[in-house]
Design a protein around this motif. Structure first.
Motif, short mmCIF file in Angstrom:
data_model
loop_
_atom_site.label_atom_id
_atom_site.label_comp_id
_atom_site.label_asym_id
_atom_site.label_seq_id
_atom_site.Cartn_x
_atom_site.Cartn_y
_atom_site.Cartn_z
N MET A 1 0.85 -1.20 0.00
CA MET A 1 0.00 0.00 0.00
C MET A 1 0.87 1.24 0.00
N THR A 2 0.53 2.20 -0.83
CA THR A 2 1.25 3.46 -0.89
C THR A 2 0.53 4.49 -0.02
N VAL A 3 1.27 5.08 0.89
CA VAL A 3 0.70 6.12 1.74
C VAL A 3 1.08 7.48 1.16
N GLN A 4 0.09 8.28 0.86
CA GLN A 4 0.38 9.60 0.30
C GLN A 4 0.93 10.51 1.38
N PRO A 5 2.09 11.15 1.13
CA PRO A 5 2.66 12.04 2.13
C PRO A 5 1.82 13.30 2.28
N ALA A 6 1.82 13.81 3.48
CA ALA A 6 1.07 15.05 3.74
C ALA A 6 1.79 16.22 3.11
N LEU A 7 1.02 17.23 2.75
CA LEU A 7 1.61 18.44 2.21
C LEU A 7 2.45 19.12 3.28
N ALA A 8 3.54 19.74 2.83
CA ALA A 8 4.40 20.45 3.77
C ALA A 8 3.59 21.55 4.45
N PRO A 9 3.79 21.75 5.79
CA PRO A 9 3.05 22.80 6.48
C PRO A 9 3.37 24.17 5.93
N ARG A 10 2.41 25.08 5.97
CA ARG A 10 2.63 26.41 5.44
C ARG A 10 1.73 27.42 6.14
N ALA A 11 2.04 28.68 5.92
CA ALA A 11 1.26 29.75 6.52
C ALA A 11 -0.11 29.80 5.84
N ALA A 12 -0.99 30.59 6.42
CA ALA A 12 -2.36 30.64 5.93
C ALA A 12 -2.50 31.43 4.64
N ALA A 13 -1.43 32.00 4.11
CA ALA A 13 -1.51 32.78 2.88
C ALA A 13 -2.10 31.93 1.76
N ALA A 14 -2.93 32.53 0.93
CA ALA A 14 -3.66 31.79 -0.10
C ALA A 14 -2.72 31.13 -1.08
N ALA A 15 -2.89 29.82 -1.24
CA ALA A 15 -2.22 29.03 -2.28
C ALA A 15 -0.72 29.22 -2.32
N GLY A 16 -0.10 29.47 -1.19
CA GLY A 16 1.35 29.57 -1.15
C GLY A 16 1.92 30.78 -1.87
N ALA A 17 1.13 31.82 -2.08
CA ALA A 17 1.59 32.99 -2.83
C ALA A 17 2.69 33.72 -2.06
N PHE A 18 3.74 34.11 -2.77
CA PHE A 18 4.78 34.91 -2.13
C PHE A 18 4.18 36.24 -1.73
N PRO A 19 4.49 36.74 -0.53
CA PRO A 19 3.80 37.93 -0.01
C PRO A 19 4.16 39.24 -0.71
N LEU A 20 5.20 39.24 -1.53
CA LEU A 20 5.55 40.41 -2.32
C LEU A 20 5.42 40.09 -3.80
N ARG A 21 5.30 41.12 -4.62
CA ARG A 21 5.17 40.92 -6.06
C ARG A 21 6.54 40.81 -6.71
N LEU A 22 6.58 40.08 -7.80
CA LEU A 22 7.82 39.93 -8.55
C LEU A 22 8.13 41.22 -9.29
N ALA A 23 9.31 41.76 -9.02
CA ALA A 23 9.72 43.01 -9.66
C ALA A 23 10.69 42.78 -10.82
N GLY A 24 11.42 41.68 -10.78
CA GLY A 24 12.37 41.40 -11.85
C GLY A 24 12.99 40.04 -11.66
N ALA A 25 13.51 39.48 -12.76
CA ALA A 25 14.16 38.17 -12.70
C ALA A 25 15.19 38.06 -13.81
N VAL A 26 16.30 37.42 -13.52
CA VAL A 26 17.34 37.20 -14.52
C VAL A 26 17.86 35.78 -14.37
N HIS A 27 18.44 35.27 -15.45
CA HIS A 27 19.09 33.95 -15.40
C HIS A 27 20.20 33.95 -16.43
N ARG A 28 21.22 33.16 -16.17
CA ARG A 28 22.31 33.07 -17.13
C ARG A 28 23.18 31.86 -16.83
N THR A 29 23.86 31.40 -17.86
CA THR A 29 24.92 30.42 -17.68
C THR A 29 26.24 31.17 -17.76
#
Length: 288
Positions: A1-29
């Motif tokens: 039998m496979t037991v489904q793991p519980a979701l990691a605990p989290r704050a009450a914020a809706a759907a795990g949304a980051f509390p600040l807005r994304l202002a910018g993002a970069v990536h590079r190799t």
């Protein structure tokens, strides 16, 4: 039998949304760096390290090449992320492989380089879940202290003079800047711990649904997922993240797809680390 793991605990914020807005993002190799690890100090350091863990050193790797330290990559990413100085209250650095040079940590460098005297933290030993754990940690600190700005750096490097047990592709990184009035959208994260490969098909739809992913949301898949689990009702494109960048691959592919497809208002990713059992999902929403 496979037991489904519980979701990691989290704050009450809706759907795990980051509390600040994304202002910018970069990536590079990064091309071959300039930091050498064949000096006397580094040789002693790596000899001690490999002896402690029963790993065979590879002095020929140190002797033949140079690499990029996390401090150096962080500085380069910061310069692209905010060409104009932006005061930032919190900085979190995430990585899976060890740093090339232990003498100057990325968080130490960023505590000086980032304006605003930020609180700085490192997240490590989390496998490919490192960026998602970093985002959760950053979000909790933002809520606890009322911060109005935060940055997350995710780093990979491959020049190590000993076997890591991973197939490493090179040096790469991504950086995210969050502010109270960021104009690039919102980011949300959900995770489940203790998930086996057999659990992914059942847990993945639940995580994605909790984030608000629609059936046609394009989905970035971590390397361990291959073509991806069966997701009933999902009709969106599936984008494989490259192998060999254990910390930054999925997040980088998400950001790259956001650049390639500016018309998409939602982009999601799903990653599973079979070693740690962490299943991670993330949603970038640009219609917020």
């Amino acid at each position: 039998m496979t037991v489904q793991p519980a979701l990691a605990p989290r704050a009450a914020a809706a759907a795990g949304a980051f509390p600040l807005r994304l202002a910018g993002a970069v990536h590079r190799t990064f091309p071959e760096g300039t930091a050498r690890i064949d000096d006397a100090f580094s040789v002693r350091h790596f000899a001690d390290l490999t002896t402690l863990y029963g790993v065979e050193p590879r002095p020929e790797v140190a002797a033949r090449g140079t690499g990029n330290s996390f401090a150096g990559m962080s500085a380069a990413l910061l310069a692209e992320l905010s060409p104009e100085p932006v005061e930032t209250e919190l900085v979190v650095v995430a990585h899976t492989t060890p740093d090339l040079d232990c003498r100057l940590a990325a968080v130490t460098a960023l505590s000086v380089l980032v304006p605003g005297d930020p609180q700085v933290l490192t997240v490590a030993d989390c496998g490919s879940a490192a960026p998602f754990v970093a985002l959760e940690v950053a979000g909790r600190y933002v809520r606890r202290h009322g911060y109005r700005s935060a940055a997350v750096f995710v780093l990979d490097q491959a020049t190590l003079p000993y076997e890591t047990g991973r197939d490493l592709a090179g040096d790469a990184g991504a950086a995210l800047l969050f502010t109270a009035d960021g104009g690039a959208g919102e980011l949300a994260v959900r995770r489940a711990s203790g998930a086996t490969a057999e659990d992914v098909a059942a847990l993945a739809p639940r995580l994605l649904a909790e984030l608000g992913c629609g059936p046609d949301t394009p989905l970035v898949l971590g390397p361990a997922l291959g073509a991806g689990p069966a997701l009933p009702g999902h009709t969106g494109r599936r984008l494989p993240a490259p192998a060999g960048l254990p910390a930054s691959a999925t997040l980088t592919e998400l950001l790259a797809e956001a650049e390639r497809a500016p018309h998409e208002d939602r982009l999601a990713l799903l990653d599973h680390d079979p070693e740690t059992g962490e299943l991670s999902a993330c949603l970038l929403r640009r219609d917020a």
